[in-house]
Design a protein around this motif. Structure first.
Motif, PDB file in Angstrom:
ATOM      1  N   ALA A 132       0.819  -1.209   0.000  1.00 23.57           N
ATOM      2  CA  ALA A 132       0.000   0.000   0.000  1.00 23.57           C
ATOM      3  C   ALA A 132       0.856   1.264   0.000  1.00 23.57           C
ATOM      4  N   ALA A 133       2.013   1.198   0.645  1.00 23.52           N
ATOM      5  CA  ALA A 133       2.879   2.378   0.744  1.00 23.52           C
ATOM      6  C   ALA A 133       3.721   2.599  -0.511  1.00 23.52           C
ATOM      7  N   PHE A 134       4.238   1.519  -1.101  1.00 20.05           N
ATOM      8  CA  PHE A 134       5.204   1.672  -2.189  1.00 20.05           C
ATOM      9  C   PHE A 134       4.699   1.205  -3.547  1.00 20.05           C
ATOM     10  N   GLY A 135       3.532   0.573  -3.609  1.00 23.97           N
ATOM     11  CA  GLY A 135       3.006   0.110  -4.881  1.00 23.97           C
ATOM     12  C   GLY A 135       3.335  -1.346  -5.140  1.00 23.97           C
ATOM     13  N   SER A 136       2.853  -1.848  -6.291  1.00 19.08           N
ATOM     14  CA  SER A 136       3.004  -3.279  -6.581  1.00 19.08           C
ATOM     15  C   SER A 136       3.531  -3.524  -7.988  1.00 19.08           C
ATOM     16  N   SER A 137       4.522  -2.750  -8.399  1.00 18.48           N
ATOM     17  CA  SER A 137       5.195  -3.072  -9.655  1.00 18.48           C
ATOM     18  C   SER A 137       5.952  -4.387  -9.467  1.00 18.48           C
ATOM     19  N   LEU A 138       6.354  -4.982 -10.570  1.00 20.91           N
ATOM     20  CA  LEU A 138       6.970  -6.309 -10.506  1.00 20.91           C
ATOM     21  C   LEU A 138       8.207  -6.312  -9.616  1.00 20.91           C
ATOM     22  N   VAL A 139       9.070  -5.318  -9.775  1.00 25.68           N
ATOM     23  CA  VAL A 139      10.312  -5.254  -8.994  1.00 25.68           C
ATOM     24  C   VAL A 139      10.004  -4.988  -7.522  1.00 25.68           C
ATOM     25  N   LEU A 140       9.148  -4.003  -7.260  1.00 28.56           N
ATOM     26  CA  LEU A 140       8.816  -3.675  -5.869  1.00 28.56           C
ATOM     27  C   LEU A 140       8.113  -4.830  -5.175  1.00 28.56           C
ATOM     28  N   LEU A 141       7.211  -5.492  -5.883  1.00 25.51           N
ATOM     29  CA  LEU A 141       6.495  -6.625  -5.286  1.00 25.51           C
ATOM     30  C   LEU A 141       7.455  -7.744  -4.915  1.00 25.51           C
ATOM     31  N   THR A 142       8.420  -8.006  -5.773  1.00 25.32           N
ATOM     32  CA  THR A 142       9.418  -9.033  -5.485  1.00 25.32           C
ATOM     33  C   THR A 142      10.226  -8.677  -4.249  1.00 25.32           C
ATOM     34  N   LEU A 143      10.683  -7.431  -4.163  1.00 23.31           N
ATOM     35  CA  LEU A 143      11.481  -7.000  -3.019  1.00 23.31           C
ATOM     36  C   LEU A 143      10.672  -7.018  -1.734  1.00 23.31           C
ATOM     37  N   GLY A 220      -1.513  -7.556  -5.907  1.00 21.81           N
ATOM     38  CA  GLY A 220      -0.361  -8.218  -6.503  1.00 21.81           C
ATOM     39  C   GLY A 220      -0.051  -7.652  -7.874  1.00 21.81           C
ATOM     40  N   LEU A 221       0.233  -8.528  -8.816  1.00 19.33           N
ATOM     41  CA  LEU A 221       0.516  -8.083 -10.178  1.00 19.33           C
ATOM     42  C   LEU A 221      -0.697  -7.374 -10.762  1.00 19.33           C
ATOM     43  N   GLN A 222      -0.439  -6.303 -11.470  1.00 16.96           N
ATOM     44  CA  GLN A 222      -1.516  -5.514 -12.050  1.00 16.96           C
ATOM     45  C   GLN A 222      -1.636  -5.802 -13.549  1.00 16.96           C
ATOM     46  N   PRO A 223      -2.872  -5.699 -14.097  1.00 15.79           N
ATOM     47  CA  PRO A 223      -3.084  -5.939 -15.524  1.00 15.79           C
ATOM     48  C   PRO A 223      -2.175  -5.052 -16.365  1.00 15.79           C
ATOM     49  N   PRO A 224      -1.696  -5.537 -17.505  1.00 13.71           N
ATOM     50  CA  PRO A 224      -2.090  -6.786 -18.175  1.00 13.71           C
ATOM     51  C   PRO A 224      -1.386  -8.035 -17.646  1.00 13.71           C
ATOM     52  N   ASP A 225      -0.396  -7.890 -16.757  1.00 12.36           N
ATOM     53  CA  ASP A 225       0.258  -9.062 -16.179  1.00 12.36           C
ATOM     54  C   ASP A 225      -0.701  -9.766 -15.216  1.00 12.36           C
ATOM     55  N   ALA A 226      -0.555 -11.075 -15.117  1.00 10.81           N
ATOM     56  CA  ALA A 226      -1.410 -11.833 -14.196  1.00 10.81           C
ATOM     57  C   ALA A 226      -0.689 -13.100 -13.765  1.00 10.81           C
ATOM     58  N   ASP A 227      -0.700 -13.369 -12.463  1.00 14.99           N
ATOM     59  CA  ASP A 227      -0.182 -14.632 -11.958  1.00 14.99           C
ATOM     60  C   ASP A 227      -1.372 -15.538 -11.662  1.00 14.99           C
ATOM     61  N   LEU A 228      -1.111 -16.692 -11.043  1.00 12.51           N
ATOM     62  CA  LEU A 228      -2.191 -17.647 -10.793  1.00 12.51           C
ATOM     63  C   LEU A 228      -3.230 -17.086  -9.829  1.00 12.51           C
ATOM     64  N   GLY A 229      -2.793 -16.322  -8.829  1.00 16.53           N
ATOM     65  CA  GLY A 229      -3.735 -15.714  -7.900  1.00 16.53           C
ATOM     66  C   GLY A 229      -4.636 -14.699  -8.577  1.00 16.53           C
ATOM     67  N   SER A 230      -4.091 -13.945  -9.526  1.00 16.76           N
ATOM     68  CA  SER A 230      -4.886 -12.973 -10.279  1.00 16.76           C
ATOM     69  C   SER A 230      -5.953 -13.677 -11.115  1.00 16.76           C
ATOM     70  N   LEU A 231      -5.606 -14.834 -11.679  1.00 18.29           N
ATOM     71  CA  LEU A 231      -6.571 -15.577 -12.487  1.00 18.29           C
ATOM     72  C   LEU A 231      -7.747 -16.045 -11.652  1.00 18.29           C
ATOM     73  N   VAL A 232      -7.486 -16.420 -10.405  1.00 12.55           N
ATOM     74  CA  VAL A 232      -8.584 -16.809  -9.510  1.00 12.55           C
ATOM     75  C   VAL A 232      -9.466 -15.603  -9.206  1.00 12.55           C
ATOM     76  N   ARG A 233      -8.843 -14.482  -8.873  1.00 17.05           N
ATOM     77  CA  ARG A 233      -9.614 -13.294  -8.491  1.00 17.05           C
ATOM     78  C   ARG A 233     -10.495 -12.792  -9.614  1.00 17.05           C
ATOM     79  N   GLU A 234      -9.958 -12.690 -10.819  1.00 14.51           N
ATOM     80  CA  GLU A 234     -10.716 -12.074 -11.903  1.00 14.51           C
ATOM     81  C   GLU A 234     -11.856 -12.944 -12.399  1.00 14.51           C
ATOM     82  N   ASN A 235     -11.880 -14.215 -12.010  1.00 12.63           N
ATOM     83  CA  ASN A 235     -12.941 -15.111 -12.472  1.00 12.63           C
ATOM     84  C   ASN A 235     -13.858 -15.584 -11.354  1.00 12.63           C
ATOM     85  N   THR A 236     -13.853 -14.871 -10.225  1.00 11.84           N
ATOM     86  CA  THR A 236     -14.695 -15.297  -9.099  1.00 11.84           C
ATOM     87  C   THR A 236     -16.177 -15.300  -9.438  1.00 11.84           C
ATOM     88  N   SER A 237     -16.597 -14.492 -10.409  1.00 11.60           N
ATOM     89  CA  SER A 237     -18.015 -14.482 -10.779  1.00 11.60           C
ATOM     90  C   SER A 237     -18.455 -15.798 -11.417  1.00 11.60           C
TER      91      SER A 237
END
Length: 273
Positions: A132-143, A220-237
């Motif tokens: 929430a403080a620093f964002g969720s870009s790929l590099v920042l999320l990894t760190l 986590g990863l923001q669109p257009p990138d998606a990991d397995l957790g993102s795939l679960v979230r976007e298809n909950t409907s």
């Protein structure tokens, strides 16, 4: 090569199943995007949440995109990012542990108290605050994910290093005038590697679950990138329909984490015997 095959043969059935699952997901992470039948972001099907067919093996998602293609692409982010994060966490945590073990007393106290403070904060809360403080870009999320698991690795590595520093061969090296860097990297670290493997595997599983949890919450990863957790979230409907778009990535996460756990458990039991 012969010793590796011999070690694989000695694994119990559960360990061999775990090894197959781990190797499968490593292969998918390496070549998945290249064998995907469609670009992961393309709208390949007019029907949303379509079932399995000859053209779409795992159906389509909530926008009509091919689930198999997105799964093959998402696995690379989940496996790759988790592997990089666990490598960073282990390198930092083990490095600090070696400093604490061979350094002055005040260094040990300072690092131990700092890690105790960090480990007292629940990992998911700590990661959520940092994202929430620093964002969720790929590099920042990894760190951020790596930093979250440094304290846990530090405690395990420090307990191993402190025990090794007290052994006679380290005292002999110190008596002949070897410096602290030599003691840490030549005398202590090589004898810590095997016990650390089990912890590395567990950290990998924790990081996969944390990354998937953050992605499910939309942090986590923001669109257009998606990991397995993102795939679960976007298809909950599609959950009420039992759509493969939500079942497939959930099964993928479960099989990856279960496979690593089975392999770690079998390897650890083998060493114990």
């Amino acid at each position: 090569m012969t010793s590796i095959l011999r070690a694989v043969r000695r694994l119990p059935i559960s360990g061999k199943v775990g090894l197959v699952l781990v190797l499968f997901w490593i292969a998918i992470a390496a070549i998945g995007p290249f064998i995907a039948p469609y670009p992961p972001g393309s709208f390949a099907n007019e029907e949303v949440f379509a079932g399995s067919s000859g053209q779409f093996w795992l159906g389509s998602d909530f926008l009509g995109r091919d689930v198999l293609s997105r799964l093959l692409s998402g696995a690379r982010f989940t496996v790759g990012l988790s592997a990089v994060a666990v490598t960073i966490a282990v390198c930092i945590g083990t490095g600090f542990a070696l400093m604490a073990a061979v350094g002055p007393r005040w260094v040990d106290e300072l690092l131990s108290r700092a890690m105790d403070t960090l480990i007292s904060i629940p990992s998911k809360i700590f990661a959520l605050v940092l994202v929430a403080a620093f964002g969720s870009s790929l590099v920042l999320l990894t760190l951020i994910i790596a930093i979250t698991y440094v304290p846990g690795n530090f405690r395990i590595a420090r307990s191993l290093a402190v025990g090794l520093v007290r052994l006679d061969y380290v005292e002999v090296a110190r008596a002949r005038g070897e410096g602290r860097l030599h003691l840490a990297l030549v005398e202590v670290l090589p004898n810590m590697i095997k016990p650390l493997f089990a912890d590395i595997g567990l950290r990998f599983v924790f990081i996969v679950l944390l990354l998937s949890g953050l992605s499910f919450l939309g942090l986590g990863l923001q669109p257009p990138d998606a990991d397995l957790g993102s795939l679960v979230r976007e298809n909950t409907s599609g959950l009420a329909e039992g759509a493969l778009a939500i079942i497939a990535p959930a099964v993928a996460i479960a099989s990856l984490t279960v496979g690593v756990n089975l392999l770690i458990d079998a390897a650890t039991q083998g060493k114990a015997r």
